[in-house]
Design an enzyme around this catalytic site. Sequence first.
Site, short mmCIF file in Angstrom:
data_model
loop_
_atom_site.label_atom_id
_atom_site.label_comp_id
_atom_site.label_asym_id
_atom_site.label_seq_id
_atom_site.Cartn_x
_atom_site.Cartn_y
_atom_site.Cartn_z
N ASP A 96 0.86 -1.19 0.00
CA ASP A 96 0.00 0.00 0.00
C ASP A 96 0.89 1.23 0.00
O ASP A 96 1.63 1.48 0.95
CB ASP A 96 -0.90 -0.02 1.24
CG ASP A 96 -2.00 1.03 1.18
OD1 ASP A 96 -2.18 1.66 0.12
OD2 ASP A 96 -2.71 1.20 2.19
N ASP A 111 -2.54 2.33 -6.33
CA ASP A 111 -1.53 2.39 -5.28
C ASP A 111 -1.58 1.22 -4.30
O ASP A 111 -0.99 1.27 -3.22
CB ASP A 111 -1.68 3.70 -4.49
CG ASP A 111 -3.02 3.82 -3.78
OD1 ASP A 111 -3.97 3.14 -4.19
OD2 ASP A 111 -3.10 4.58 -2.80
N GLU A 112 -2.23 0.13 -4.68
CA GLU A 112 -2.45 -0.95 -3.72
C GLU A 112 -2.53 -2.28 -4.45
O GLU A 112 -3.16 -2.38 -5.52
CB GLU A 112 -3.76 -0.67 -2.98
CG GLU A 112 -4.06 -1.55 -1.82
CD GLU A 112 -5.38 -1.15 -1.14
OE1 GLU A 112 -5.74 -1.82 -0.18
OE2 GLU A 112 -6.03 -0.19 -1.61
#
Length: 365
Positions: free
Chosen positions: A14, A110-111
């Site tokens: 993350d 983003d993860e």
Amino acid sequence: MIPEDKYRKIIHIDMDAFYASVEQRDFPEYRGKPVIVGGPPEGRGGVVATASYEARKFGIRSAMSSKTALRLCPDVIFIYPRFDAYKAVSAQIHEILHRYTDMVEPLSLDEAYLDVTEDKQGIGSAMDIAGLIKQAIRDELQLTASAGVSINKFVAKIASDMDKPDGLTFIGPSAIGAFMEKLPVEKFFGVGKVTAAKMKAMGLHTGADLKKLSETEIVSHFGKPGKFYYQVVRGIDNREVQPHRETKSVSVEDTYQEDLTTKASMLTELEILTENLAERLHSFGLKGRTITIKFKFSDFTIMTRSHSLTELVNDKQEIFKIIKMILDKAPVEEKRVRLLGVGISNFELPQKENHKATGSQLKLF
């Protein structure tokens, strides 16, 4: 009990305040300052997509209205999103992730989840792999990521949030039971504000409280999701990392402290939700045809209304036109609305083969 040599090795990566961190990296004048990526507070006001950690110290969080954020921190800097830049950086991040495994399931720009049970480089230790990934992101992209490592997706995701920013947390098999018992109910996957409030009203504040209920009791109170709660509170999550997971829909919703009783008040909230939805669509690079409004009323009944288009859309104004039309036709007069949601689906994505994680374990973490 799962034999030790059959445990999966799952990493959840993350990125830390991703959009804001990219802006601070690319523009030195923003470094060390409270920064918000999202719509400005002028007019009806925008929504916070991401807040830098300097801004978070003031209580600013994602999905908060920009007007509220400005009240909390009058000196905060608002920046319009640069989704093309974020998508380019995300591609670089995923190139790093794929150096170690092909079992990468992206959740957003983003993860991502990684299954490194069989890693490409034969490293064997999931903690070592997570550390190498974090170091590569720092060295090559000048950004930081937090990582959680465990034997399943649920626990790995919780672990990645425990020591942000730039964290690396391992929750091993022997620690999962005690960890889940201490976990607040609002941290459980799928437990939103309303469900958490209902649980607390029943005296269920932690995993230990939930664990006292039988599966039948949990399902009777919370419906089908209760089966999942019963499993994960015991550290059981059999969901596999899906490298080519197809996105079916994207949605956002909010629960209100005071019920909405007029279409005018609903429309104001729907505009905020629509802006947040459009930002998420841009971040995923998606366009859809079917737009939906979800209404949850004060008696907890739910109603949805949808409209399908002939063309693909992801523009806020185009979506909001349809939202207004749907609301105009919706039978919500004399209703008390406690939750609103907006979503979009029917993306017509290309179908891809869904590869599944197989194989035996190497060494434990």
